[in-house]
Design a protein around this motif. Structure first.
Motif, short mmCIF file in Angstrom:
data_model
loop_
_atom_site.label_atom_id
_atom_site.label_comp_id
_atom_site.label_asym_id
_atom_site.label_seq_id
_atom_site.Cartn_x
_atom_site.Cartn_y
_atom_site.Cartn_z
N TYR A 1 6.66 -22.09 27.07
CA TYR A 1 6.74 -20.78 26.43
C TYR A 1 7.16 -20.83 24.96
N ASN A 2 7.62 -21.97 24.50
CA ASN A 2 8.12 -22.06 23.13
C ASN A 2 7.75 -23.40 22.52
N LYS A 3 7.48 -23.38 21.23
CA LYS A 3 7.26 -24.61 20.48
C LYS A 3 7.90 -24.44 19.11
N PHE A 4 8.28 -25.56 18.50
CA PHE A 4 8.76 -25.55 17.12
C PHE A 4 8.01 -26.64 16.36
N SER A 5 7.43 -26.27 15.21
CA SER A 5 6.62 -27.24 14.48
C SER A 5 6.92 -27.20 12.99
N VAL A 6 6.48 -28.24 12.32
CA VAL A 6 6.59 -28.39 10.87
C VAL A 6 5.19 -28.62 10.32
N LYS A 7 4.88 -27.99 9.20
CA LYS A 7 3.59 -28.25 8.56
C LYS A 7 3.78 -28.24 7.06
N VAL A 8 3.14 -29.19 6.40
CA VAL A 8 3.17 -29.28 4.95
C VAL A 8 1.75 -29.17 4.43
N SER A 9 1.52 -28.24 3.50
CA SER A 9 0.19 -28.04 2.93
C SER A 9 0.25 -28.25 1.42
N ARG A 10 -0.80 -28.86 0.88
CA ARG A 10 -0.89 -29.07 -0.57
C ARG A 10 -1.11 -27.73 -1.26
N GLY A 11 -0.39 -27.50 -2.34
CA GLY A 11 -0.55 -26.27 -3.11
C GLY A 11 0.29 -25.14 -2.57
N PHE A 12 0.22 -23.99 -3.24
CA PHE A 12 1.03 -22.83 -2.88
C PHE A 12 0.23 -21.78 -2.11
N SER A 13 -1.00 -22.10 -1.70
CA SER A 13 -1.86 -21.06 -1.13
C SER A 13 -1.27 -20.47 0.15
N TRP A 14 -0.71 -21.30 1.01
CA TRP A 14 -0.12 -20.78 2.25
C TRP A 14 1.08 -19.90 1.92
N TYR A 15 1.92 -20.37 1.01
CA TYR A 15 3.08 -19.59 0.63
C TYR A 15 2.67 -18.25 0.02
N LEU A 16 1.68 -18.27 -0.86
CA LEU A 16 1.27 -17.05 -1.56
C LEU A 16 0.61 -16.04 -0.62
N SER A 17 0.07 -16.50 0.50
CA SER A 17 -0.59 -15.58 1.44
C SER A 17 0.42 -14.83 2.30
N CYS A 18 1.69 -15.23 2.25
CA CYS A 18 2.72 -14.56 3.06
C CYS A 18 3.23 -13.31 2.33
N ASP A 19 3.93 -12.48 3.08
CA ASP A 19 4.43 -11.23 2.53
C ASP A 19 5.61 -11.49 1.60
N GLU A 20 5.42 -11.20 0.30
CA GLU A 20 6.44 -11.50 -0.69
C GLU A 20 7.58 -10.50 -0.69
N ASN A 21 7.45 -9.40 0.04
CA ASN A 21 8.48 -8.35 0.01
C ASN A 21 9.54 -8.52 1.09
#
Length: 867
Positions: A669-689
């Motif tokens: 029922y639960n998982k915990f993961s880590v992911k690293v992506s090149r660039g800021f595209s994933w970060y920028l697609s998240c809600d900045e507010n």
């Protein structure tokens, strides 16, 4: 002209050289037209818009010459190419390009790439100014050199306008009456150019060549200033201060400055002789640079006071004769010890160096001052023995006694460092023994040495390899040298093999001081054992393997007489020609620093300890990229306290890749993961507010634009400190929250932007995400399942619903996120499956409430939660 596959000779070699300068060929010109050369020709032809047939005819050759002509012209304009520019791919042109790159701090690879062209081809200043914080490029680089030459040191010449450059500009503005308005405009830049032009003209008139580009400061200008200063007995700092300006621009003539009487502002060889004499007689002139300054004047006054003369600070003929009378017997004593200095009463460089050498060989402080200890040994006192045993007692003298005195002084015991074990030192030894629970007999034996090595603090500053180098440099300053060829040393005493060859024990001791035993550097006393260790660890590189030695490497030397590796040391610095090594038990049976050519055939190889290469780019682009990835994953490791979770992450670092979810914890029922992506595209697609924080009040989640907010308390006081490093800003890396769906999983991610700085010009951007995955429990009360499309509409793009929905409790969409985040942080902190299950149940209670509130606000949406 016709060159093609199969051709060979000097013309082909010249072709390859030209293609390399134009970045089309990366190999070594060998005069053989093979596949690599053909591919390089095709690349060049495509760039020029001609048929890419890989054959060099007249058209291709003319294009090549035309490109090289512009390159040669630019090099000539900047003073690096002499003579007629023809455009031919000559060795002279290639060497000029490499010289330009070295002068500009670029990799001297002979390839005119983007960085080289940016500095070589100026496009005019109209679009450059103003220069301000963050500006980069050749004009900033020239500005920094100009500021340095004009005594406004910017701290470094790297072409980047940082805070140190800004402070230097403020200093320059204040000095020359410019308003302090921050940026460097064309007026201020032109003002600095005029100052530099004046310096360049004056240097040229005096026979010191500077670059042809008038008014632009560079490394060559600084070197010419230093050469002029050195030749004229000025402080060779490369900065045109008052003394240099006075002489450079003709206010003072360079003759008659070295004649008696000597006084303030006198300068020259005789002043240096005076300084050597004063220092040998233990009157420190604060430098032996040939410049009669305040330190020299103070030393002269002290000497006059001892001689009961008027303290004028001026050296006339009478005082010079008096000094000479005291120096002559010292010179005669040095000659009696085998030194080739003159005995004429003039303390020249040869005489002073003889004093230093004598002190080093007799384990005295090599300071050039002939005090009581040095004089005792120099004039043959019968009690001046030497190190015969590691057990030291009253009456002992020599190198090991002096070494012990320095270590006791480090521990704040009152001792005079003179190499003689007298009553004062006996008291210090007794105090040391008493303090550490040893028999207080004043005899420094094995147990006292062991305790001293234990209490001597290990080095903690800098990286591992730089601590290793620092340890070696400290031992070099301590200056241990055997009195006799008996191998009685502090390093053998520490290792437990005193009386044996000690070069490897010296390296091991430095590694011990740097806290690098036994993982980075082995504990070894036999050189082949050290080689075998590095081979086993796959970190041993032969001299002729193409490996570039690194600072902090352990170097091994081959002894042809013994037929094996028989000497070792530590690489501390170097360049493309050779390296400096600090080692023990070398030719002089001492700790010494020596230079070795990289081609020296006695070098067997290097044990790599992970330092920086002695020259060239520290890493290839691929190596830097991989290192940046590892830095990103180590950043993730640092987010949590040590736990089974982080241990698993450490175990799998070598298998990680970009854009892959690394599952660190998982059940039904639960998982915990880590992911690293090149660039800021994933970060920028998240809600900045969205903002998220953990404090003593609990977990807080809010949305700045739409006014949503929630705080969840009851975490427990013991968990707050462990969770407080999780927020939406970690290590100056801002973070955002993303809620999404993948299959039957709800995913909540904390995503951070992070720039990993590997080396100069090697910065890599990453989005780093920690994701908690939640899947509904089988026994949860939920509405019947509906297709995933409906489920996506409800959960997947939660950002589109914010601002359109109002709730009585004013927490709904972000409440879901907050609940999931509580599960995330608590599950990570507790690693307790039962806790995870309980939290998951609470989470679904939040989901159901949120779902009901959503339907009240948006009745046209009728999806149901999927199974």
């Amino acid at each position: 002209m016709l060159l093609k596959a199969g051709s060979s000779g000097e013309q082909v070699k010249a072709l390859q050289r030209g293609l390399k300068m134009l970045c089309c060929y990366s190999g070594t010109p060998d005069g053989k037209y093979g596949g690599g050369t053909e591919a390089a020709v095709q690349k060049f032809q495509k760039q020029q818009g001609i048929e890419a047939d890989g054959i060099v005819g007249d058209e291709t050759w003319h294009c090549l010459v035309e490109e090289l002509f512009s390159l040669g012209t630019a090099l000539k304009e900047q003073g690096f190419y002499k003579g007629y520019v023809s455009g031919a791919p000559s060795v002279k042109l290639y060497e000029a390009l490499c010289a330009f790159q070295r002068a500009r701090g670029l990799q001297p690879d002979g390839m005119a790439g983007a960085a080289t062209r940016a500095r070589l081809f100026r496009t005019g200043e109209s679009g450059v100014f103003p220069l301000d914080l963050g500006s980069k490029g050749d004009y900033v680089w020239n500005l920094q050199y100009a500021l340095f030459a004009l005594c406004c040191n910017p701290g470094g010449m790297d072409g980047v306008y940082g805070s140190a450059t800004a402070e230097a500009v403020r200093k320059y503005r204040k000095r020359y009456g410019f308003p302090d308005n921050g940026a460097v405009d064309s007026t201020l830049f032109e003002h600095s150019k005029e100052k530099i032009r004046r310096i360049q003209r004056a240097l040229r008139e005096k026979g010191y060549p500077t670059a042809a580009e008038e008014g632009y400061a560079d490394a060559n200008l600084i070197e010419q200033i230093r050469a002029y200063q050195k030749q004229n007995w000025l402080t060779a700092d490369g900065q045109v201060g008052p003394a240099t300006e006075e002489l450079l621009f003709g206010a003072v003539q360079g003759d008659a400055l070295d004649s008696l009487p000597l006084k303030r502002k006198s300068r020259g060889e005789r002043v240096q002789n005076l300084q050597y004499a004063l220092r040998m007689l233990c009157f420190d002139p604060n430098g032996t640079d040939g410049i009669f300054g305040g330190g020299t004047e103070a030393a002269v006054k002290k000497y006059q006071k001892r001689c009961q003369l008027a303290e004028s600070g001026v050296v006339d003929t009478a005082l010079w004769g008096r000094l000479s009378a005291e120096i002559k017997p010292l010179q005669e004593a040095l000659r009696n010890k085998g030194y080739s200095c003159r005995a004429d009463g003039v303390a020249d460089t040869a005489c002073y160096q003889a004093v230093l050498d004598f002190q080093r060989k007799h384990a005295l402080s090599a300071d050039g001052m002939i005090g009581r200890g040095t004089k005792t040994l120099l004039f043959g006192d019968a009690n001046a023995g030497g190190t015969l045993s590691a057990v030291l007692r009253e009456g002992s003298s020599g190198s090991l006694t002096r070494y012990l005195q320095q270590l006791l002084a480090e521990q704040n015991y009152a001792v005079t460092v003179d190499g003689v074990f007298g009553a004062e030192m006996k008291r210090a030894v007794e105090n040391f023994q008493q303090k550490h629970g040893l028999t207080s007999d004043g005899i420094f034996g094995a147990q006292s040495w062991k305790k001293l090595f234990e209490v001597r603090s290990k080095l903690t500053l800098f990286s591992d390899t730089m601590r290793f180098v620092q340890a070696a440099e400290i031992e070099l300053q301590l200056g241990f040298a055997e009195d006799y060829e008996n191998n009685i040393t502090p390093y053998g005493e520490w290792y437990g093999l005193n009386g044996e060859s000690w070069c490897a024990m010296f390296v091991s001791y430095c590694a011990y001081r740097a806290n690098m035993l036994p993982v980075f550097v082995p504990r070894f006393a036999y050189c082949p054992d050290g080689v075998n260790y590095y081979r086993k660890m796959k970190r041993y590189y032969k001299r002729d393997s193409g490996y570039i030695p690194k600072v902090g490497d352990v170097i091994f030397f081959y002894n042809y007489r013994k037929g094996r590796v028989a000497h070792t040391g530590i690489v501390v610095e170097g360049d493309a020609r050779g390296i400096f090594v600090i080692d023990g038990n070398g030719i002089e049976n001492s700790v010494r620093k020596s230079w070795h050519s990289l081609k020296e055939d006695t070098i067997d190889g290097y044990g790599d300890n992970g330092g920086l290469p002695i020259y060239g780019s520290p890493l290839t682009e691929l190596e830097a990229q991989r290192q940046a990835e590892l830095m990103a994953f180590h950043f993730v490791e640092g987010l949590f306290p040590p736990s089974p979770l982080t241990e698993k992450l450490s175990e799998r670092l070598d298998k990680l890749g970009l854009d892959k979810d690394l599952i660190l914890y998982e059940n039904m029922y639960n998982k915990f993961s880590v992911k690293v992506s090149r660039g800021f595209s994933w970060y920028l697609s998240c809600d900045e507010n969205t903002s998220f924080d953990i404090s003593a009040d609990g977990v807080s989640l809010s949305h700045s634009r739409d006014g949503f907010g929630a705080t969840f308390d009851g975490l427990g006081e013991e968990l707050i400190p462990r969770l407080s490093n999780l927020s939406l800003e970690i290590d100056n890396a801002p973070g955002r929250i993303e809620v999404s769906v993948e299959g039957t999983w709800i995913k909540v991610s904390l995503v951070f932007e992070k720039v990993m700085h590997v080396a100069e010009g090697q910065d890599f951007k990453f989005s780093i995400g920690l994701t908690w995955w939640v899947r509904p429990l089988d026994d949860d009360p939920r509405p019947p399942a509906v297709p995933m499309e409906s489920y996506d509409a409800l959960i997947y793009n939660i950002r589109t619903l914010q601002g359109k929905v109002s709730y009585e409790e004013n927490w709904a969409p972000l409440g879901v996120s907050a609940a999931i985040l509580i599960i995330l942080v608590l599950a990570v902190a507790t690693q307790n499956p039962e806790t995870v299950k309980n939290l998951a149940e609470k989470f679904w209670e939040f989901v159901i409430k949120w779902y009901e509130g959503l339907l009240r606000a948006q009745p046209q949406l009728t999806p149901r939660l999927a199974h």
